[in-house]
Design an enzyme around this catalytic site. Structure first.
Site, PDB file in Angstrom:
ATOM      1  N   LYS A  45       0.899  -1.379   0.317  1.00 31.86           N
ATOM      2  CA  LYS A  45      -0.077  -0.028  -0.010  1.00 31.86           C
ATOM      3  C   LYS A  45       0.938   1.211  -0.118  1.00 31.86           C
ATOM      4  O   LYS A  45       1.774   1.446   0.697  1.00 31.86           O
ATOM      5  CB  LYS A  45      -0.951  -0.085   1.334  1.00 31.86           C
ATOM      6  N   VAL A  71      -9.416   6.867  -3.222  1.00 30.23           N
ATOM      7  CA  VAL A  71      -8.845   6.619  -1.801  1.00 30.23           C
ATOM      8  C   VAL A  71      -8.093   7.685  -1.003  1.00 30.23           C
ATOM      9  O   VAL A  71      -8.383   8.052   0.093  1.00 30.23           O
ATOM     10  CB  VAL A  71      -8.313   5.269  -1.617  1.00 30.23           C
ATOM     11  N   GLY A  72      -7.106   8.185  -1.710  1.00 31.98           N
ATOM     12  CA  GLY A  72      -6.413   9.301  -1.023  1.00 31.98           C
ATOM     13  C   GLY A  72      -5.125   8.848  -0.306  1.00 31.98           C
ATOM     14  O   GLY A  72      -4.969   9.509   0.977  1.00 31.98           O
ATOM     15  N   ASN A 127       6.032   6.691  -6.044  1.00 32.59           N
ATOM     16  CA  ASN A 127       4.795   6.988  -6.596  1.00 32.59           C
ATOM     17  C   ASN A 127       4.617   8.468  -6.915  1.00 32.59           C
ATOM     18  O   ASN A 127       4.623   9.278  -6.036  1.00 32.59           O
ATOM     19  CB  ASN A 127       3.602   6.477  -5.686  1.00 32.59           C
ATOM     20  N   CYS A 130       0.083   9.440  -8.094  1.00 34.91           N
ATOM     21  CA  CYS A 130      -1.281   9.195  -7.272  1.00 34.91           C
ATOM     22  C   CYS A 130      -2.310  10.376  -7.789  1.00 34.91           C
ATOM     23  O   CYS A 130      -2.040  11.684  -7.378  1.00 34.91           O
ATOM     24  CB  CYS A 130      -1.357   9.243  -5.847  1.00 34.91           C
ATOM     25  N   LYS A 165       7.124   5.178 -10.248  1.00 30.86           N
ATOM     26  CA  LYS A 165       5.999   4.635 -10.800  1.00 30.86           C
ATOM     27  C   LYS A 165       5.456   5.800 -11.590  1.00 30.86           C
ATOM     28  O   LYS A 165       4.908   6.984 -11.022  1.00 30.86           O
ATOM     29  CB  LYS A 165       4.941   4.144  -9.770  1.00 30.86           C
ATOM     30  N   GLY A 243      -1.862  -2.231 -15.868  1.00 35.09           N
ATOM     31  CA  GLY A 243      -3.023  -1.493 -16.179  1.00 35.09           C
ATOM     32  C   GLY A 243      -3.919  -2.296 -16.912  1.00 35.09           C
ATOM     33  O   GLY A 243      -3.903  -2.831 -18.043  1.00 35.09           O
ATOM     34  N   GLY A 244      -4.957  -2.800 -15.919  1.00 32.64           N
ATOM     35  CA  GLY A 244      -6.015  -3.966 -16.815  1.00 32.64           C
ATOM     36  C   GLY A 244      -5.497  -5.050 -16.776  1.00 32.64           C
ATOM     37  O   GLY A 244      -6.271  -5.856 -17.871  1.00 32.64           O
TER      38      GLY A 244
HETATM   39  C1  LIG Z   1      -8.015   0.968  -4.849  1.00 31.76           C
HETATM   40  C2  LIG Z   1      -6.807   1.202  -5.420  1.00 31.76           C
HETATM   41  C3  LIG Z   1      -5.955   1.927  -4.793  1.00 31.76           C
HETATM   42  C4  LIG Z   1      -4.613   2.234  -5.208  1.00 31.76           C
HETATM   43  N1  LIG Z   1      -3.523   2.751  -4.290  1.00 31.76           N
HETATM   44  C5  LIG Z   1      -2.564   2.743  -5.115  1.00 31.76           C
HETATM   45  C6  LIG Z   1      -1.179   3.456  -3.963  1.00 31.76           C
HETATM   46  O1  LIG Z   1      -1.417   3.745  -2.816  1.00 31.76           O
HETATM   47  N2  LIG Z   1      -0.158   3.632  -4.829  1.00 31.76           N
HETATM   48  C7  LIG Z   1       0.103   3.299  -6.139  1.00 31.76           C
HETATM   49  O2  LIG Z   1       1.129   3.768  -6.546  1.00 31.76           O
HETATM   50  N3  LIG Z   1      -0.939   2.877  -6.741  1.00 31.76           N
HETATM   51  C8  LIG Z   1      -2.225   2.682  -6.355  1.00 31.76           C
HETATM   52  N4  LIG Z   1      -3.286   2.315  -7.108  1.00 31.76           N
HETATM   53  C9  LIG Z   1      -2.804   2.267  -8.372  1.00 31.76           C
HETATM   54  C10 LIG Z   1      -2.569   0.483  -8.892  1.00 31.76           C
HETATM   55  O3  LIG Z   1      -1.593   0.199  -8.238  1.00 31.76           O
HETATM   56  C11 LIG Z   1      -2.287   0.390 -10.240  1.00 31.76           C
HETATM   57  O4  LIG Z   1      -1.534   1.241 -10.928  1.00 31.76           O
HETATM   58  C12 LIG Z   1      -3.785   0.692 -11.091  1.00 31.76           C
HETATM   59  O5  LIG Z   1      -4.839   0.336 -10.454  1.00 31.76           O
HETATM   60  C13 LIG Z   1      -3.561   0.281 -12.465  1.00 31.76           C
HETATM   61  O6  LIG Z   1      -3.588  -1.057 -12.582  1.00 31.76           O
HETATM   62  P1  LIG Z   1      -4.827  -2.086 -12.598  1.00 31.76           P
HETATM   63  O7  LIG Z   1      -5.711  -1.799 -13.829  1.00 31.76           O
HETATM   64  O8  LIG Z   1      -4.206  -3.356 -12.686  1.00 31.76           O
HETATM   65  O9  LIG Z   1      -5.636  -1.825 -11.363  1.00 31.76           O
HETATM   66  C14 LIG Z   1      -4.541   1.888  -6.529  1.00 31.76           C
HETATM   67  C15 LIG Z   1      -5.423   1.283  -7.288  1.00 31.76           C
HETATM   68  C16 LIG Z   1      -6.670   1.107  -6.829  1.00 31.76           C
HETATM   69  C17 LIG Z   1      -7.710   0.367  -7.586  1.00 31.76           C
END
Ligand SMILES: Cc1cc2nc3c(=O)[nH]c(=O)nc-3n(C[C@H](O)[C@H](O)[C@H](O)COP(=O)(O)O)c2cc1C
Ligand SMILES: Cc1cc2nc3c(=O)[nH]c(=O)nc-3n(C[C@H](O)[C@H](O)[C@H](O)COP(=O)(O)OP(=O)(O)OC[C@H]3O[C@@H](n4cnc5c(N)ncnc54)[C@H](O)[C@@H]3O)c2cc1C
Ligand SMILES: Cc1cc2nc3c(=O)[nH]c(=O)nc-3n(C[C@H](O)[C@H](O)[C@H](O)COP(=O)(O)OP(=O)(O)OC[C@H]3O[C@@H](n4cnc5c(N)ncnc54)[C@H](O)[C@@H]3O)c2cc1C
Ligand SMILES: Cc1cc2nc3c(=O)[nH]c(=O)nc-3n(C[C@H](O)[C@H](O)[C@H](O)COP(=O)(O)O)c2cc1C
Ligand code: FES
Ligand code: FES
Lengths: 304, 259, 304, 259
Positions: A45, A71-72, A127, A130, A165, A243-244
């Protein structure tokens, strides 16, 4: 058996599948479903220096083949992490990477310095992407000069593996990949979420408390894949694609487009076993195609 | 009980009232460890507009058949697709999720208040309460006569007090207008229903200083305590309604303003 | 009855629903299904000075809730348009807008000059956002200076309604919306497609002949909507919103986020009646909510 | 005939061979205006991974029942969902789309060559040819015995020559290896099947200077001549296979290199 090992800087991963930050908690949330050690790694996280309450509810909206979150960066801060979470993480037999966030460069530097001393954390994911915080986050990741500044500052204090990232909310992703490489990052990971929104037409208000949020899930795959392909051609350091990615086929698309490793994000919400099933699926594909090693197909579309 | 992900088999799917269905699924694993108030995350296949799983309360467990009941109200494409499940189809569930209601102790008088699909978790709760030797009473509220959900299973377990908003059956008004609610002594009230109902029940309980637990239905993405989308502001900060809840004691919630 | 009329510069549209360029041909392709005159307008296929053969097949790949295309502006050029297509278009009882494209500023200028003389064409949509051509297109739409130059050049020779179609492949959409307004455009339309790609893992090659293509459809809606919301707050000229609008609910989201009008694109492929059904759906919504006029809800989320 | 968009009713859906289904749908509108070689765009509901419609050839029309047949091979999620359509379900189609085969004139000898789901348009074509007083002959190729699609309807209309790649039934080899193909005189050959088959047939026809039309299966988004995704390079530039095709005379295609 196919050889699934890959390297990210000095780090060897037993396979190219990593769970993405914010979508696997601290790993323990998924322990009833999978053996975390079967993964190439997990990125825990988003962590900040101080505790954060995150944004008000509602923080989520479903969209076509995707979801928005706002979420923030809710988390209990690095002290809590060190005392209560780190001891358990140190037991995992896979690489545990911490995703770090800050409002200011000083925050990022201080946090990196702290984590540098955690012997069981071999890497951080910086990161700068965000979309759900007012300060820091994407502000760094969408401005080349700020991105350079924060990466370089962190690099000075952090001497293990540094992954940056990147945000997809930019005109030219290769610029940010190049800056990361120039400032000494061992790898870039992309993409973080796309800035999106949704409106509830029945009450004529945004669905998220913050109006905009980050889009993830299958919907973003084609754009994420294009960016990974572009970035992989622009830099020589490894590109970690995400991503997806919902299944092994998706993961293979990223690998063939140039990703050295992949991350599995939102997929774990729908299938908590997605990560390990993707490992198995990649291996199966390689065996069926009689390919010895996953690295053979990394970026193969550029060579055919 | 450990969480699992499993393809359960649909045994039955019957319409309870317009827009309400009871789906019975059978498992190959033991279901008896599930606690009242817990929920499942159901995978909706073949709905193009359903990307995430859908949280649904455990409505009841039949240990002898090893079946689990869901009470589903059609709210959109996901629940609509679930309402068309046919016997023999598989339903993939992640379960059991969430905390659970605090059971009463011997001799206490307990009231289970709910309405609409908010009745879902109350049946299994009542069964567990009853098994523990306490008699559950029910206060159930509905929009009108045609929206009343069959309550035979409820009345088999204890007295049922009904209200309808238009007075077409039972008392006219909301559950909180049911005389037994206000006039009788209750040690514990458990409530699940639309937010205004839960807030009204909570207000009443707070005034009379009754122990009261509510089951929240916050929007969820993961149901596993990972995504932090389902948060509820509580006296100890933002908590996840999928792991720290869905059941909360009203004293811990920051609802009190409405009381 | 609700008042659906809206204005784009001097142009009054009977309703805010326009068919998007490249997804409604020249209108005639949809005449078996709908009465084109019931729409607010149609924007015909991307047109260039000279004839173009477009890109090689395969030009299409389906993705989760969307599609990629790599058509590359195949069209027969403006001479053919004037002689063979324009006469029929002139008969439609709705606004027919031409989407124009060029490799160079001179191309755009010459094309605008030509179309300026077509009395039945009240507006052009200046496409600086096509991702599927090597020259021109998105190159103009992702560089602020080039965007300004081409808009200003076209503005000098074109004296009817000028709509600038923006690319979503940028860090800051508001910058391009502002430039359009500053250079005298009557409106901006957004978004064009997102640059994406897909890989066929069975043959380990890109699915599109051009490797990358433009992503459209439901998948892009959350990001398109966010951009429309941002643009509408940044400029005073009307914003025409599009990107993944499949039904009236989607259209209402864009309108509530600030779009004066909307365009329906890929939806017409799946439901050739989408455009007119969306008109009916918007009207139904307004009547049910007892709202007199669609303009009442334009950008309403910013006021609640 | 004008194009229409209509919910047709599934009357029957039967498995023909492993992975092949024949779906019969009935319309409330007149179907007799449909020409052989035309196709429909089918809406696949409830498949999360199917965003666009799926093009399918008109396999046959039964004017007395006013039904339309589709021959569907499972290739992915869209066709898989279609294969599970049950009688009574609606199937939304846009039709009729595309051009059509050129019918022969009296006295000509015609051969219809196809294989797999490429057989789909040939049955309706054969029926129309037969109605026009010409006897159709069929050359049908399959991977092996178990992949042979029922051809009773074909043999009712004319002689059928079979080939299988492994020789498990009929001649061993491809359709072009069927002796009747090479040895007999043909005025016209119509072909639909996998691209390599069509190219081989085209090469043979070009060598012997036989009139030959093929039906292409290019990827399509709209099917209406709008998106320009389905283009085929022809001697007159890029043409849309959905409106200028799917039927093309081989002399107009830029395939000739392989001939
Ligand atoms: C609920 C949620 C919380 C996330 N929190 C973070 C985070 O704390 N730090 C971060 O770098 N990315 C965060 N992400 C982004 C994911 O790590 C990822 O980059 C993004 O969801 C795209 O990948 P996916 O389509 O496989 O989910 C979050 C994504 C989601 C859906
Ligand atoms: C812990 C928990 C237990 C639940 N138990 C039950 C149950 O036993 N039976 C039952 O019928 N429903 C229950 N729900 C609600 C159920 O999850 C939603 O109705 C369902 O997800 C809607 O999905 P859909 O695709 O049909 O509609 P959608 O299109 O997703 O939603 C339709 C409408 O319902 C609203 N909605 C969606 N999800 C929720 C939610 N979680 N809470 C409140 N509103 C929502 C949406 O905002 C929208 O307005 C529960 C929810 C939670 C969180
Ligand atoms: C004019 C026309 C007529 C057709 N007639 C028939 C028919 O009568 N019966 C029948 O079974 N099929 C027919 N097809 C092919 C059929 O449209 C595809 O098999 C179908 O769209 C696949 O959808 P899916 O979701 O099942 O698989 P997808 O997952 O979409 O595709 C599975 C695989 O098939 C390939 N594919 C998809 N669409 C096509 C296509 N149009 N042509 C060739 N390969 C494709 C994909 O590249 C992929 O490799 C026809 C196609 C066209 C263009
Ligand atoms: C096949 C296809 C062709 C297109 N051609 C053009 C074009 O010529 N000019 C243009 O400005 N946009 C073109 N577009 C973009 C659409 O007009 C629209 O901006 C985009 O598809 C997003 O909207 P949608 O999601 O509603 O389709 C095309 C889109 C598709 C799918
Ligand atoms: S739903 Fe994800 S944390 Fe509760
Ligand atoms: S499929 Fe769209 S033009 Fe042919």
């Amino acid at each position: 058996m196919a050889d699934l090992r890959i390297k990210i800087g000095p780090l060897e991963l037993r396979n190219p599948v990593i769970l993405a930050s914010g979508t696997c908690g601290y790993g323990s949330e998924l322990e009833d479903f999978i053996d975390i050690s079967e993964l190439g790694g997990i990125i825990v996280k988003g962590t900040t220096l101080e505790q954060r309450e995150g944004n008000p509810y509602p923080r989520m909206a479903e969209t076509a083949s995707g979801m928005l979150n706002a979420v923030g960066l809710q988390n209990k801060g690095i002290d809590h992490f060190e005392k209560n979470i780190y001891p358990h993480l140190a037991e995992y037999k896979t690489h545990v990477i911490v995703n770090i966030n800050g409002n200011t460069i000083e925050d990022y530097v201080e946090l990196s310095r702290r984590i540098n001393s955690f012997s069981a954390i071999p890497a951080i994911e910086l990161n700068i992407s965000c979309p759900n915080v007012k300060q820091g986050g994407m502000v760094f990741g969408t401005n080349p000069a700020s991105a350079r500044e924060v990466i370089s500052a962190v690099r000075r204090v952090y001497d293990k593996t540094l992954i940056v990232k990147l945000s997809p909310n930019v005109t030219d992703i290769t610029e940010f990949a190049r800056i990361s490489q120039e400032e000494g990052a061992e790898a870039v990971s992309l993409v973080n979420t796309f800035l999106g929104m949704a409106v509830d037409i029945s009450n004529m208000r945004p669905k998220l408390s913050t109006i905009t949020g980050g889009l993830s899930g299958s919907a973003i795959k084609p754009v994420a894949l294009r960016m990974v392909w572009q970035a992989a051609r622009a830099v020589t350091i490894p590109v970690i694609g995400l991503g997806g990615i919902m299944n092994a086929e998706d993961a293979l698309e990223f690998i063939m487009a140039g990703a050295t490793a992949v991350q599995v994000g939102t997929a774990s919400f729908i299938n908590p076993r997605a990560g390990t099933e993707i490992v198995a699926g990649i291996e199966k594909f390689l065996i069926e195609k009689e390919i010895d090693s996953v690295s053979t197909i990394t970026g193969i579309i550029n060579r055919k | 009980m450990k969480k699992r992900i499993e393809d359960l088999t649909v045994i039955d799917n019957s319409k309870l009232a317009e827009g309400f269905f009871v789906i019975k699924v059978s498992s190959s694993e033991d279901l008896t460890g599930i606690k009242p108030g817990q929920f499942v995350q159901a995978l909706v296949k073949e709905s193009p507009s359903t990307f995430l799983r859908r949280p649904l309360s455990v409505h009841d467990i039949n240990p002898s058949e090893n079946t689990l009941l869901l009470l589903v109200q059609i709210a959109g494409p996901g629940t609509e697709r679930l309402s068309r499940l046919i016997p023999g189809e598989k339903l993939n569930l992640i379960y059991p999720l969430g905390n659970s209601f605090t059971l009463p102790v011997q001799g206490e008088r307990v009231l289970l208040a709910g309405g609409g699909c908010g009745m879902a978790p109350l049946l299994y709760l009542a069964r567990k309460i009853s098994e523990s030797g306490v008699q559950p009473h029910f206060a159930l509220g509905f929009r009108n006569r045609s929206r009343i959900l069959t309550h035979d299973e409820f009345s088999a377990l204890g007295p049922v007090y009904l209200s309808t908003e238009d007075g077409s059956q039972g008392y006219r008004g909301f559950v909180t207008d049911i005389p037994e609610f206000s006039n009788e002594h209750w040690d514990r009230v458990y409530c699940c229903g639309p937010e205004p109902m839960m807030k009204a029940v909570a207000a009443l309980c707070r005034k009379r200083d009754i122990f009261c637990e509510v089951s929240l239905e916050n929007l969820m993405a993961c149901g596993l305590g990972i995504c932090l989308c389902c948060v509820v502001p509580t006296t100890s900060g933002n908590l996840c309604s999928c792991t720290d809840g869905p059941v909360f004691n009203i004293n811990d919630l920051k609802w009190q303003t409405s009381g």
